[in-house]
Design a protein around this motif. Structure first.
Motif, PDB file in Angstrom:
ATOM      1  N   ALA A 107       0.962  -1.130   0.107  1.00 49.00           N
ATOM      2  CA  ALA A 107      -0.004   0.058   0.101  1.00 49.00           C
ATOM      3  C   ALA A 107       0.714   1.214  -0.004  1.00 49.00           C
ATOM      4  N   GLY A 108       2.053   1.117   0.757  1.00 50.87           N
ATOM      5  CA  GLY A 108       2.949   2.346   0.732  1.00 50.87           C
ATOM      6  C   GLY A 108       3.509   2.564  -0.731  1.00 50.87           C
ATOM      7  N   LEU A 116       1.998   1.812  -3.453  1.00 54.79           N
ATOM      8  CA  LEU A 116       0.770   2.174  -4.364  1.00 54.79           C
ATOM      9  C   LEU A 116       0.506   3.608  -4.119  1.00 54.79           C
ATOM     10  N   GLY A 117       0.523   4.203  -2.818  1.00 53.89           N
ATOM     11  CA  GLY A 117       0.223   5.344  -2.108  1.00 53.89           C
ATOM     12  C   GLY A 117       1.079   6.430  -2.920  1.00 53.89           C
ATOM     13  N   PHE A 118       2.385   5.890  -3.351  1.00 60.48           N
ATOM     14  CA  PHE A 118       3.330   6.991  -3.949  1.00 60.48           C
ATOM     15  C   PHE A 118       3.012   6.883  -5.601  1.00 60.48           C
ATOM     16  N   GLU A 119       2.644   6.021  -6.146  1.00 55.64           N
ATOM     17  CA  GLU A 119       2.467   5.722  -7.478  1.00 55.64           C
ATOM     18  C   GLU A 119       1.058   6.446  -7.962  1.00 55.64           C
ATOM     19  N   VAL A 120       0.182   6.152  -7.167  1.00 55.93           N
ATOM     20  CA  VAL A 120      -1.302   6.679  -7.674  1.00 55.93           C
ATOM     21  C   VAL A 120      -1.516   8.008  -7.821  1.00 55.93           C
ATOM     22  N   ILE A 121      -0.725   8.840  -6.900  1.00 55.51           N
ATOM     23  CA  ILE A 121      -0.709  10.213  -7.298  1.00 55.51           C
ATOM     24  C   ILE A 121       0.519  10.650  -8.010  1.00 55.51           C
ATOM     25  N   LEU A 168      -8.126   8.338  -5.145  1.00 55.56           N
ATOM     26  CA  LEU A 168      -6.724   9.138  -4.882  1.00 55.56           C
ATOM     27  C   LEU A 168      -6.470   9.557  -6.404  1.00 55.56           C
ATOM     28  N   ARG A 169      -6.633   8.336  -7.328  1.00 51.32           N
ATOM     29  CA  ARG A 169      -6.117   8.650  -8.616  1.00 51.32           C
ATOM     30  C   ARG A 169      -7.127   9.743  -9.330  1.00 51.32           C
ATOM     31  N   SER A 218      -6.443  13.542  -8.647  1.00 51.66           N
ATOM     32  CA  SER A 218      -5.091  14.246  -9.114  1.00 51.66           C
ATOM     33  C   SER A 218      -5.378  14.765 -10.404  1.00 51.66           C
ATOM     34  N   THR A 277      -2.180   3.532   5.155  1.00 49.78           N
ATOM     35  CA  THR A 277      -0.869   3.748   4.561  1.00 49.78           C
ATOM     36  C   THR A 277      -0.808   4.398   3.195  1.00 49.78           C
ATOM     37  N   LEU A 278      -1.959   4.253   2.504  1.00 44.21           N
ATOM     38  CA  LEU A 278      -2.121   5.037   1.129  1.00 44.21           C
ATOM     39  C   LEU A 278      -2.070   6.619   1.701  1.00 44.21           C
ATOM     40  N   ALA A 319       1.343   7.663   2.627  1.00 45.37           N
ATOM     41  CA  ALA A 319       2.541   7.577   1.446  1.00 45.37           C
ATOM     42  C   ALA A 319       2.007   8.828   0.565  1.00 45.37           C
ATOM     43  N   SER A 320       0.821   8.844   0.076  1.00 45.18           N
ATOM     44  CA  SER A 320       0.568   9.989  -1.029  1.00 45.18           C
ATOM     45  C   SER A 320       0.515  11.322  -0.370  1.00 45.18           C
ATOM     46  N   LEU A 323       4.102  12.259  -0.419  1.00 50.81           N
ATOM     47  CA  LEU A 323       4.363  12.789  -1.824  1.00 50.81           C
ATOM     48  C   LEU A 323       3.752  14.125  -1.956  1.00 50.81           C
TER      49      LEU A 323
END
Lengths: 116, 461
Positions: free
Chosen positions: A15-16, A18-23, B22-23, B26, B240-241, B244-245, B248
């Protein structure tokens, strides 16, 4: 028990990433709405709050649980509503387009809900 | 399919909804839908949670949820648009507080029994991160709401005090690990609240939005930690999503301000840095550079855009593509006008001739007085290769060689975009403070090339 913690760690790592990739490449005008949207999503702690309260014993745990649910509900409800209000400007734009129909003509200030 | 499996499937669907949300958030076209999908996933997850076997106290749970909703919905509905950031801070803070309380309550239940070390670590992380987020968000809210000063709050020996605080928190964390004592955990919770306040105090008002984004990411991690404690996959995934996001996004936001994150978080600690910060305006201050994509989206979703042409437009022969940009925006329903300064360019009427050659409709051209009347209601002023004719020094610095010259007041527009080849001053050789203004974005490059990219970006938005 060890197996289940390992499963959760696996989920956590994936999930970590994925969180970086999804946005990616978010235009700066969307930074605040995106922040607010992710804010609403971590309101999922309400699920945990309900489980903890639903299995609580004794006054201390029940009062803690009650407070937790109030806070978590604020997070969920407030988060989604505020995000939706921020994004209203994007909606009114497309609606205005379909209403105006003919491109090339400048419209007088269209119907707008909010002062952005 | 057993009930337990059904609930887990619902949680999986909810997790997928969060990822899609989330997608979609953006991109401007799908952002609103994305938020709705997130809300749908949340509703599903909550509804299925009530079916969890062994749950009791339903009346209490429902009453608590109603209380939260009755406070939350009106607060979110009625708040002014300008007060949105502090609302986000508040809703983020309560989420962090909830995550800390979930971990604490679950821990107090097992108190006295043998608890595995990794469970205590999970509880500690949830409580500490959640409390820092809660207290930090509360202070951010107070700063933005101007309940306390928005300036960085510093005092002598602040670093030492904070270091001691950090050590004490670590010591109590060790104590909880060694003794599994609920009391030690409660003390730790209070200390973590103090740590959250201490962390946020030295950060200045303008940087608070970036800070809120960071705290938002923290709350996500606290929720994930609670997910570990409760063995709840959906909490771990969603938390976690967001963690992490959010991290970023925090980075992207600080980059958009032209600052590094460490600079934002810790710059107030050194008095030297603060001093240079206050003199920033006088020359080499920080400038915000944007990308054509960013600006394209900003223009596409504006109501009213002013194009301010200058000599740079003539040099680059960019009048045709400037018109193309105006037409593309007009087709989307944006009101576009050209703000013409009488001495823009190298001769009077230079811009009118240039734009007439590109067949710009006459009614879109506005002379200086008309344009200045429209500026305060303009969402974005796009300055193409002009500098002196928009330099506020003409109004407010009597020492300036151009003091007294009438200018186009683009500084009154909500956003200013300068399309320039470099930071070099204009014809008159005077530095332009507007370039360093927080609402100004620089777009460096050849005017024609950049306008072409803007047209593409507006079409894609």
């Amino acid at each position: 028990m060890t197996g289940s913690i390992l499963n959760l760690v696996t989920v956590f790592v994936l999930a970590g990433f994925l969180g970086f990739e999804v946005i990616s490449k978010v235009p700066s005008i969307l930074h605040t709405p995106l922040m607010s949207g992710t804010n609403a999503i971590h309101g999922v702690i309400l699920v945990g709050a309900i489980i903890v309260t639903g299995t609580a014993h004794g006054t201390t745990q029940l009062s803690l649980g009650f407070a937790t649910i109030v806070l978590a509900t604020l997070n969920v409800v407030g988060g989604f509503v505020v995000t939706d209000r921020m994004l209203e400007m994007f909606k009114s734009r497309s609606k205005q387009l379909t209403e105006s129909g003919a491109p090339g003509q400048s419209q007088p200030s269209g119907p707008k809900g909010e002062d952005a | 399919m057993s009930l337990r499996t059904g609930i887990d499937v619902a949680y999986l669907v909810a997790a997928i909804c969060f990822i899609i949300a989330l997608r979609f958030l953006s991109s401007p076209k799908t952002a609103r839908l994305g938020n709705l999908i997130g809300a749908a996933g949340m509703t599903l997850a909550l509804a299925m949670t009530f079916a969890t076997p062994g749950l009791t106290h339903f009346p209490l749970i429902v009453v608590a949820m109603v209380v939260g909703a009755v406070i939350g919905v009106p607060a979110a509905r009625l708040v002014k648009m300008t007060a949105m950031p502090q609302m986000v801070a508040m809703f983020n803070g309560v989420g962090g507080g909830a995550a800390a309380l979930v971990s604490l309550t679950e821990f107090s239940r097992d108190a006295g029994q043998h608890v595995a070390i990794y469970v205590i670590v999970e509880v500690l992380l949830g409580v500490i991160i959640g409390c820092v987020s809660f207290a930090g968000s509360a202070v951010s809210f107070a700063k933005l709401q101007e309940l306390i000063t928005g300036r960085p709050i510093t005092y002598p020996g602040q670093q030492i005090v904070n270091a001691i605080l950090g050590v004490v928190v670590l010591a109590f964390a060790g104590a909880v690990l060694a003794t599994s004592s609920t009391l030690a955990l409660v003390i730790l919770l209070l200390l973590a609240l103090v740590l959250g306040v201490a962390f946020v105090l030295p950060i200045g008002g303008a940087d608070v939005p970036v800070l809120i984004s960071l705290l938002n990411s923290f709350t996500g991690l606290a929720v994930a930690a609670s997910g570990f404690v409760l063995h709840s996959t959906v909490l771990v995934v969603a938390g976690t999503l967001v963690g992490a996001s959010g991290a970023l996004l925090t980075r992207m936001m600080s980059l958009a301000m032209g600052r590094s994150l460490t600079n934002i978080l810790f710059s107030a600690f050194g008095a030297v840095v603060t001093a240079s910060g206050s003199t920033e305006g006088s020359g080499g201050g920080s400038v915000r550079a944007g990308t054509p994509e960013d600006i394209g989206v900003l223009l596409a979703y504006s109501r009213k855009v002013a194009i301010v042409p200058g000599y740079g437009l003539a040099v680059a022969q960019a009048q045709h593509v400037a018109r193309e940009l105006a037409d593309t925006l007009t087709a989307r329903g944006v009101e576009v006008y050209y703000a013409i300064h009488p001495v823009a360019g190298r001769m009077p009427g230079h811009m009118n001739v240039l734009l007439a050659e590109a067949n710009v409709p006459y009614e879109q051209l506005e002379e200086m007085d008309d344009a200045n009347r429209d500026m305060p209601t303009t969402d974005a002023a796009l300055v193409v290769g002009a500098n002196d004719v928009v330099n506020p020094a003409a109004k407010d610095s009597p020492g300036s060689p151009i003091y007294g010259m009438p200018i186009l007041n683009v500084d009154q527009a909500a956003n200013v975009i300068f399309l320039k080849r470099s930071m070099r001053p204009g014809f008159a050789g005077i530095d332009n403070q507007l370039l360093y203004d927080p609402k100004t974005t620089m777009l460096f490059g050849d005017a024609k090339d950049m306008l072409n990219q803007l047209v593409a970006a507006v079409r894609a938005a």
